[in-house]
Write an enzyme that holds these catalytic residues in place. Structure first.
Site, PDB file in Angstrom:
ATOM      1  N   PRO A  81       0.779  -1.229   0.000  1.00  0.00           N
ATOM      2  CA  PRO A  81       0.000   0.000   0.000  1.00  0.00           C
ATOM      3  C   PRO A  81       0.816   1.286   0.000  1.00  0.00           C
ATOM      4  CG  PRO A  81      -0.190  -1.158   2.103  1.00  0.00           C
ATOM      5  CD  PRO A  81       0.468  -2.089   1.141  1.00  0.00           C
ATOM      6  N   ASN A  82       0.326   2.224  -0.797  1.00  0.00           N
ATOM      7  CA  ASN A  82       0.822   3.606  -0.897  1.00  0.00           C
ATOM      8  C   ASN A  82       2.125   3.742  -1.678  1.00  0.00           C
ATOM      9  OD1 ASN A  82      -1.308   4.861   0.656  1.00  0.00           O
ATOM     10  ND2 ASN A  82      -0.443   3.805   2.422  1.00  0.00           N
ATOM     11  N   ARG A 103       4.730  12.510  -2.276  1.00  0.00           N
ATOM     12  CA  ARG A 103       4.868  13.108  -0.938  1.00  0.00           C
ATOM     13  C   ARG A 103       6.034  12.437  -0.206  1.00  0.00           C
ATOM     14  NH1 ARG A 103       1.415  12.125   2.672  1.00  0.00           N
ATOM     15  NH2 ARG A 103       2.300  13.715   4.001  1.00  0.00           N
ATOM     16  N   TYR A 105      11.407   8.772   1.310  1.00  0.00           N
ATOM     17  CA  TYR A 105      11.397   7.782   0.222  1.00  0.00           C
ATOM     18  C   TYR A 105      12.056   8.277  -1.065  1.00  0.00           C
ATOM     19  CZ  TYR A 105       8.084   5.690   3.446  1.00  0.00           C
ATOM     20  OH  TYR A 105       7.504   5.166   4.572  1.00  0.00           O
ATOM     21  N   ASN A 113       7.966  -5.830  -1.154  1.00  0.00           N
ATOM     22  CA  ASN A 113       7.929  -4.730  -0.194  1.00  0.00           C
ATOM     23  C   ASN A 113       6.478  -4.619   0.252  1.00  0.00           C
ATOM     24  OD1 ASN A 113       7.883  -2.413   1.283  1.00  0.00           O
ATOM     25  ND2 ASN A 113       9.023  -1.165  -0.184  1.00  0.00           N
ATOM     26  N   ALA A 169       3.296  -1.001   4.697  1.00  0.00           N
ATOM     27  CA  ALA A 169       2.799  -1.007   6.083  1.00  0.00           C
ATOM     28  C   ALA A 169       2.366  -2.405   6.536  1.00  0.00           C
ATOM     29  CB  ALA A 169       1.629  -0.035   6.205  1.00  0.00           C
ATOM     30  N   GLU A 221      12.784  -9.647   0.988  1.00  0.00           N
ATOM     31  CA  GLU A 221      12.029  -8.483   1.476  1.00  0.00           C
ATOM     32  C   GLU A 221      12.850  -7.217   1.204  1.00  0.00           C
ATOM     33  OE1 GLU A 221      12.000  -8.470   5.740  1.00  0.00           O
ATOM     34  OE2 GLU A 221      10.294  -7.116   5.878  1.00  0.00           O
ATOM     35  N   HIS A 272      12.888  -2.879   1.728  1.00  0.00           N
ATOM     36  CA  HIS A 272      12.330  -1.615   2.221  1.00  0.00           C
ATOM     37  C   HIS A 272      13.190  -0.478   1.703  1.00  0.00           C
ATOM     38  CE1 HIS A 272       9.376  -3.588   4.586  1.00  0.00           C
ATOM     39  NE2 HIS A 272      10.309  -4.402   5.052  1.00  0.00           N
ATOM     40  N   ILE A 273      12.538   0.518   1.156  1.00  0.00           N
ATOM     41  CA  ILE A 273      13.250   1.666   0.590  1.00  0.00           C
ATOM     42  C   ILE A 273      13.970   2.426   1.706  1.00  0.00           C
ATOM     43  CG2 ILE A 273      12.922   3.881  -0.595  1.00  0.00           C
ATOM     44  CD1 ILE A 273      10.396   2.518  -1.907  1.00  0.00           C
ATOM     45  N   SER A 274      13.263   2.636   2.807  1.00  0.00           N
ATOM     46  CA  SER A 274      13.844   3.371   3.932  1.00  0.00           C
ATOM     47  C   SER A 274      14.516   2.397   4.902  1.00  0.00           C
ATOM     48  CB  SER A 274      12.742   4.149   4.664  1.00  0.00           C
ATOM     49  OG  SER A 274      11.805   3.250   5.243  1.00  0.00           O
ATOM     50  N   ARG A 328      13.733   4.053  12.239  1.00  0.00           N
ATOM     51  CA  ARG A 328      12.473   4.800  12.331  1.00  0.00           C
ATOM     52  C   ARG A 328      11.700   4.380  13.595  1.00  0.00           C
ATOM     53  NH1 ARG A 328       9.658   4.675   6.587  1.00  0.00           N
ATOM     54  NH2 ARG A 328       8.412   6.311   7.622  1.00  0.00           N
TER      55      ARG A 328
HETATM   56  O1  CA2 Z   1      10.662   1.764   3.494  1.00  0.00           O
HETATM   57  C1  CA2 Z   1       9.786   1.101   2.932  1.00  0.00           C
HETATM   58  O2  CA2 Z   1       9.904   0.657   1.793  1.00  0.00           O
HETATM   59  C2  CA2 Z   1       8.457   0.856   3.646  1.00  0.00           C
HETATM   60  O3  CA2 Z   1       8.034  -0.465   3.334  1.00  0.00           O
HETATM   61  C3  CA2 Z   1       7.471   1.876   3.109  1.00  0.00           C
HETATM   62  C4  CA2 Z   1       6.108   1.836   3.807  1.00  0.00           C
HETATM   63  C5  CA2 Z   1       6.261   1.860   5.335  1.00  0.00           C
HETATM   64  O4  CA2 Z   1       4.997   1.667   5.935  1.00  0.00           O
HETATM   65  C6  CA2 Z   1       7.232   0.798   5.816  1.00  0.00           C
HETATM   66  O5  CA2 Z   1       7.362   0.927   7.221  1.00  0.00           O
HETATM   67  C7  CA2 Z   1       8.584   0.946   5.164  1.00  0.00           C
HETATM   68  C8  CA2 Z   1       5.252   3.025   3.411  1.00  0.00           C
HETATM   69  C9  CA2 Z   1       5.069   3.243   1.969  1.00  0.00           C
HETATM   70  C10 CA2 Z   1       4.347   4.537   1.807  1.00  0.00           C
HETATM   71  O6  CA2 Z   1       4.848   5.212   0.703  1.00  0.00           O
HETATM   72  C11 CA2 Z   1       4.571   6.531   0.571  1.00  0.00           C
HETATM   73  C12 CA2 Z   1       4.880   7.096  -0.630  1.00  0.00           C
HETATM   74  C13 CA2 Z   1       4.645   8.429  -0.831  1.00  0.00           C
HETATM   75  C14 CA2 Z   1       4.073   9.206   0.163  1.00  0.00           C
HETATM   76  C15 CA2 Z   1       3.758   8.634   1.362  1.00  0.00           C
HETATM   77  C16 CA2 Z   1       4.005   7.279   1.560  1.00  0.00           C
END
Ligand code: CA2
Length: 144
Positions: free
Chosen positions: A9-10, A17, A22, A73, A76, A97, A99-101, A106
């Site tokens: 998701p997202n 944003r 990210y 990935n 959430a 797995e 994760h970008i961040s 965090r």
């Molecule tokens: O770091 C990652 O790749 C995450 O999987 C990204 C998820 C977060 O919930 C994980 O803890 C770490 C969130 C992706 C949301 O992406 C956004 C993109 C643009 C604006 C806001 C959120």
């Protein structure tokens, strides 16, 4: 070699944003990176993104018997979804797995990963490059 890349998701909002966390690149840029990696490495990549947990589970199940490995990935759902963990265990395909961040740097709740329990490797904090690393890792693993 066939690899399924799943984004949760997202992640389709990337670049729109939160560039501080990210990066500025968009989801379309990520898809381009996957396409380039597939061409360079001679791999068939299928990509799938959904904001819905059940659809992610369905796609993992779909991969059974069709794909050789999974890069995921779960976004959430990483930190909440036993259903995605169970699906990865059920298909028993090698999964990496991503994760970008750097989730470890965090909030504490991001340091729990259910999906990661079914993965052979986790790559975090390497930005989009982490997806390429994951694909190369799977390629190596599957060729061994
Ligand atoms: O770091 C990652 O790749 C995450 O999987 C990204 C998820 C977060 O919930 C994980 O803890 C770490 C969130 C992706 C949301 O992406 C956004 C993109 C643009 C604006 C806001 C959120």
């Amino acid at each position: 070699m066939k690899i399924l890349v799943i984004n949760g998701p997202n992640l389709n909002m990337l670049g729109i944003r939160e560039p501080g966390i990210y990066g500025k690149n968009t989801f379309a840029d990520l898809l381009q990176l996957l396409e380039d990696t597939a061409r360079e490495e001679g791999i068939e990549i299928t990509q799938f993104q959904s904001n819905h947990e059940g659809d992610l589970v369905d796609k993992i199940q779909w991969a059974y018997g069709k794909m050789d490995g999974i890069v995921i990935n779960p976004a959430a759902y990483t930190h909440t979804s036993v259903a995605i963990l169970d699906a990865l265990k059920a298909v028993s395909l090698p999964a990496v797995e991503v994760h970008i961040s750097d989730v470890d740097a965090r909030e504490p709740f991001r340091q729990i990963s259910y999906a990661g329990l079914a993965c052979i490797k986790t790559i975090k904090g390497h930005g989009f490059a982490g997806y390429r690393e994951a694909i190369l890792y799977l390629k190596e693993y599957l060729s061994a």
